[in-house]
Scaffold this motif. Structure first.
Motif, short mmCIF file in Angstrom:
data_model
loop_
_atom_site.label_atom_id
_atom_site.label_comp_id
_atom_site.label_asym_id
_atom_site.label_seq_id
_atom_site.Cartn_x
_atom_site.Cartn_y
_atom_site.Cartn_z
N PHE A 120 0.85 -1.19 0.00
CA PHE A 120 0.00 0.00 0.00
C PHE A 120 0.88 1.24 0.00
N SER A 121 0.32 2.35 -0.44
CA SER A 121 1.03 3.62 -0.42
C SER A 121 0.17 4.64 0.34
N PHE A 122 0.65 5.01 1.52
CA PHE A 122 -0.02 6.01 2.35
C PHE A 122 1.04 6.91 2.99
N ALA A 123 0.70 8.17 3.19
CA ALA A 123 1.56 9.12 3.91
C ALA A 123 2.96 9.18 3.30
N ASN A 124 3.01 9.13 1.97
CA ASN A 124 4.29 9.18 1.25
C ASN A 124 5.23 8.05 1.64
N HIS A 125 4.67 6.92 2.03
CA HIS A 125 5.45 5.72 2.36
C HIS A 125 4.85 4.52 1.63
N THR A 126 5.69 3.58 1.30
CA THR A 126 5.21 2.29 0.81
C THR A 126 5.18 1.35 2.01
N ILE A 127 4.02 0.75 2.25
CA ILE A 127 3.84 -0.13 3.40
C ILE A 127 3.57 -1.53 2.87
N GLN A 128 4.36 -2.48 3.31
CA GLN A 128 4.16 -3.88 2.92
C GLN A 128 3.73 -4.67 4.15
N ILE A 129 2.62 -5.38 4.00
CA ILE A 129 2.06 -6.17 5.09
C ILE A 129 2.10 -7.64 4.69
N GLN A 130 2.70 -8.47 5.54
CA GLN A 130 2.67 -9.91 5.30
C GLN A 130 1.30 -10.44 5.69
N GLN A 131 0.75 -11.31 4.84
CA GLN A 131 -0.56 -11.90 5.09
C GLN A 131 -0.40 -13.42 5.18
N ASP A 132 -1.18 -14.05 6.06
CA ASP A 132 -1.14 -15.50 6.19
C ASP A 132 -2.52 -16.02 6.58
N TRP A 133 -3.42 -16.07 5.61
CA TRP A 133 -4.80 -16.49 5.85
C TRP A 133 -4.85 -17.93 6.38
N LYS A 134 -4.09 -18.81 5.77
CA LYS A 134 -4.17 -20.23 6.14
C LYS A 134 -3.80 -20.48 7.60
N GLN A 135 -2.81 -19.75 8.13
CA GLN A 135 -2.39 -19.98 9.50
C GLN A 135 -3.21 -19.17 10.51
N LEU A 136 -3.51 -17.92 10.20
CA LEU A 136 -4.12 -17.03 11.19
C LEU A 136 -5.53 -16.55 10.82
N GLY A 137 -5.99 -16.85 9.63
CA GLY A 137 -7.36 -16.49 9.25
C GLY A 137 -7.59 -15.00 9.08
N VAL A 138 -8.77 -14.55 9.48
CA VAL A 138 -9.22 -13.18 9.20
C VAL A 138 -8.35 -12.10 9.82
N ALA A 139 -7.61 -12.42 10.87
CA ALA A 139 -6.76 -11.41 11.52
C ALA A 139 -5.47 -11.15 10.75
N ALA A 140 -5.17 -11.97 9.78
CA ALA A 140 -3.87 -11.87 9.12
C ALA A 140 -3.95 -11.38 7.68
#
Length: 106
Positions: free
Chosen positions: A24-44
């Motif tokens: 994502f790009s917000f506040a003049n920064h590129t933000i990368q978020i690791q996602q792991d649906w299989k292990q943590l579900g909706v919170a990840a």
């Protein structure tokens, strides 16, 4: 309230939750978020509501400077991260995943 049955092989649009990295790009920064649906579900995974709220904050709809922000049930913490970047404010991000509390003070 709507309940949408989830089938990772059938529903178009939900495949993005299975990508290991969301960028994502917000506040003049590129933000990368690791996602792991299989292990943590909706919170990840980053949900559309988080992206909409980040956009709202970036538009300057809420003055954050000199304030404190708390994001409870943060999941990936995207909203709290963006609030901290935009507002130069104290930000507390908290989530509870698999019996473990995760907290970050920014």
């Amino acid at each position: 309230m709507a309940l949408v049955p989830y089938d990772e092989t059938a529903v178009v649009g939900l495949q993005r939750f299975h990508k290991p990295l969301a960028t994502f790009s917000f506040a003049n920064h590129t933000i990368q978020i690791q996602q792991d649906w299989k292990q943590l579900g909706v919170a990840a995974v980053v949900w559309d509501a988080a992206v909409v709220l980040c956009t709202y904050l970036e538009m300057g709809a809420v003055e954050l400077r000199g304030r404190s922000a708390v994001e409870l049930g943060a999941g990936t913490g995207l909203v709290g991260i963006v609030a901290a970047l935009l507002g130069e404010c104290d930000t507390f991000i908290h989530s509870f995943v698999s019996g473990t509390h995760r907290a970050v003070l920014m």
